[in-house]
Design a protein around this motif. Structure first.
Motif, mmCIF file in Angstrom:
data_model
loop_
_atom_site.group_PDB
_atom_site.id
_atom_site.type_symbol
_atom_site.label_atom_id
_atom_site.label_comp_id
_atom_site.label_asym_id
_atom_site.label_seq_id
_atom_site.Cartn_x
_atom_site.Cartn_y
_atom_site.Cartn_z
ATOM 1 N N TYR A 63 0.812 -1.275 -0.002
ATOM 2 C CA TYR A 63 -0.040 0.102 0.010
ATOM 3 C C TYR A 63 0.866 1.131 0.198
ATOM 4 N N LEU A 64 1.860 1.139 0.933
ATOM 5 C CA LEU A 64 2.619 2.390 0.786
ATOM 6 C C LEU A 64 3.311 2.731 -0.400
ATOM 7 N N LYS A 65 3.817 1.635 -1.147
ATOM 8 C CA LYS A 65 4.470 1.908 -2.419
ATOM 9 C C LYS A 65 3.417 2.538 -3.477
ATOM 10 N N THR A 66 2.122 2.524 -3.146
ATOM 11 C CA THR A 66 1.276 3.145 -4.393
ATOM 12 C C THR A 66 0.984 4.399 -3.979
ATOM 13 N N ILE A 67 1.174 5.048 -2.767
ATOM 14 C CA ILE A 67 0.760 6.512 -2.197
ATOM 15 C C ILE A 67 2.012 7.388 -1.866
ATOM 16 N N ILE A 68 3.432 6.476 -1.602
ATOM 17 C CA ILE A 68 4.671 7.292 -1.326
ATOM 18 C C ILE A 68 5.530 7.239 -2.521
ATOM 19 N N PRO A 69 5.585 8.364 -3.463
ATOM 20 C CA PRO A 69 6.424 8.388 -4.663
ATOM 21 C C PRO A 69 8.040 8.333 -4.374
ATOM 22 N N GLN A 70 8.354 8.507 -3.303
ATOM 23 C CA GLN A 70 9.905 8.482 -2.835
ATOM 24 C C GLN A 70 10.343 7.228 -2.836
ATOM 25 N N ILE A 71 9.399 5.986 -2.629
ATOM 26 C CA ILE A 71 10.023 4.611 -2.719
ATOM 27 C C ILE A 71 10.029 4.353 -4.139
ATOM 28 N N LYS A 72 11.479 3.817 -4.236
ATOM 29 C CA LYS A 72 11.744 3.637 -5.710
ATOM 30 C C LYS A 72 11.680 1.913 -5.661
ATOM 31 N N GLU A 73 11.843 1.055 -4.646
ATOM 32 C CA GLU A 73 11.693 -0.271 -4.781
ATOM 33 C C GLU A 73 11.415 -0.657 -2.902
ATOM 34 N N ALA A 74 10.889 -1.728 -2.894
ATOM 35 C CA ALA A 74 10.583 -2.192 -1.397
ATOM 36 C C ALA A 74 10.119 -3.641 -1.434
ATOM 37 N N LYS A 75 10.877 -4.394 -0.643
ATOM 38 C CA LYS A 75 10.426 -5.833 -0.589
ATOM 39 C C LYS A 75 10.492 -6.195 0.741
ATOM 40 N N VAL A 76 9.437 -6.991 1.219
ATOM 41 C CA VAL A 76 9.712 -7.502 2.651
ATOM 42 C C VAL A 76 10.005 -9.053 2.522
ATOM 43 N N PHE A 119 16.869 -12.224 13.411
ATOM 44 C CA PHE A 119 15.938 -11.356 13.051
ATOM 45 C C PHE A 119 14.944 -11.875 12.045
ATOM 46 N N HIS A 120 13.658 -11.910 12.194
ATOM 47 C CA HIS A 120 12.487 -12.407 11.689
ATOM 48 C C HIS A 120 12.133 -11.780 10.238
ATOM 49 N N VAL A 121 11.900 -10.826 10.329
ATOM 50 C CA VAL A 121 11.406 -9.969 8.964
ATOM 51 C C VAL A 121 12.192 -8.712 8.813
ATOM 52 N N CYS A 122 12.204 -8.488 7.422
ATOM 53 C CA CYS A 122 13.090 -7.277 6.932
ATOM 54 C C CYS A 122 12.354 -6.609 5.902
ATOM 55 N N ILE A 123 12.604 -5.472 5.628
ATOM 56 C CA ILE A 123 12.363 -4.760 4.519
ATOM 57 C C ILE A 123 13.607 -4.158 3.898
ATOM 58 N N ASP A 124 13.723 -4.321 2.441
ATOM 59 C CA ASP A 124 14.734 -3.844 1.551
ATOM 60 C C ASP A 124 14.282 -2.799 0.766
ATOM 61 N N SER A 125 14.703 -1.658 0.942
ATOM 62 C CA SER A 125 14.150 -0.686 0.032
ATOM 63 C C SER A 125 15.171 0.435 -0.647
ATOM 64 N N VAL A 126 14.749 1.054 -1.502
ATOM 65 C CA VAL A 126 15.583 1.874 -2.234
ATOM 66 C C VAL A 126 14.871 3.308 -2.522
ATOM 67 N N PHE A 127 15.731 4.373 -2.213
ATOM 68 C CA PHE A 127 15.353 5.816 -2.357
ATOM 69 C C PHE A 127 16.372 6.436 -3.082
#
Length: 99
Positions: free
Chosen positions: A32-45, A55-63
């Motif tokens: 959802y955030l990827k659809t409304i925040i244009p600064q997110i170039k990529e994001a994977k969970v 660590f159990h969960v991660c987000i890998d994102s690009v700006f």
């Protein structure tokens, strides 16, 4: 470009299924955030397939740059997702680097 990585330990007394549910919910929120925040170039969970004290969960994102990362971090919708993750997490680490 800037890589923004965040790792969480979630559901301290939970099961692997509990942790997977958190990851699924976080993934939905991230999509959802990827659809409304244009600064997110990529994001994977991702969910860590390793067991134990990991660590159990991660987000890998690009700006594009630090300024855009900060815009994302301070976005009210992102803050809601952060609040959710803070409510289920008991440890977190962040790693940002330029590439």
């Amino acid at each position: 470009m800037l890589k923004h990585l965040v790792y969480w330990k979630v559901c301290q007394n939970g099961t692997i299924e509990d942790r997977k549910k958190v990851c699924e919910e976080f993934s939905k929120k991230t999509e959802y955030l990827k659809t409304i925040i244009p600064q997110i170039k990529e994001a994977k969970v991702g969910f860590n397939i390793n067991e134990g004290d990991v660590f159990h969960v991660c987000i890998d994102s690009v700006f594009n740059n630090v300024d855009e990362l900060n815009e994302y971090i301070n976005n009210p919708e992102h803050l809601k997702v952060r609040e959710y993750m803070n409510s289920v997490a008991y440890d977190k680490t962040v790693f940002d680097y330029e590439f």
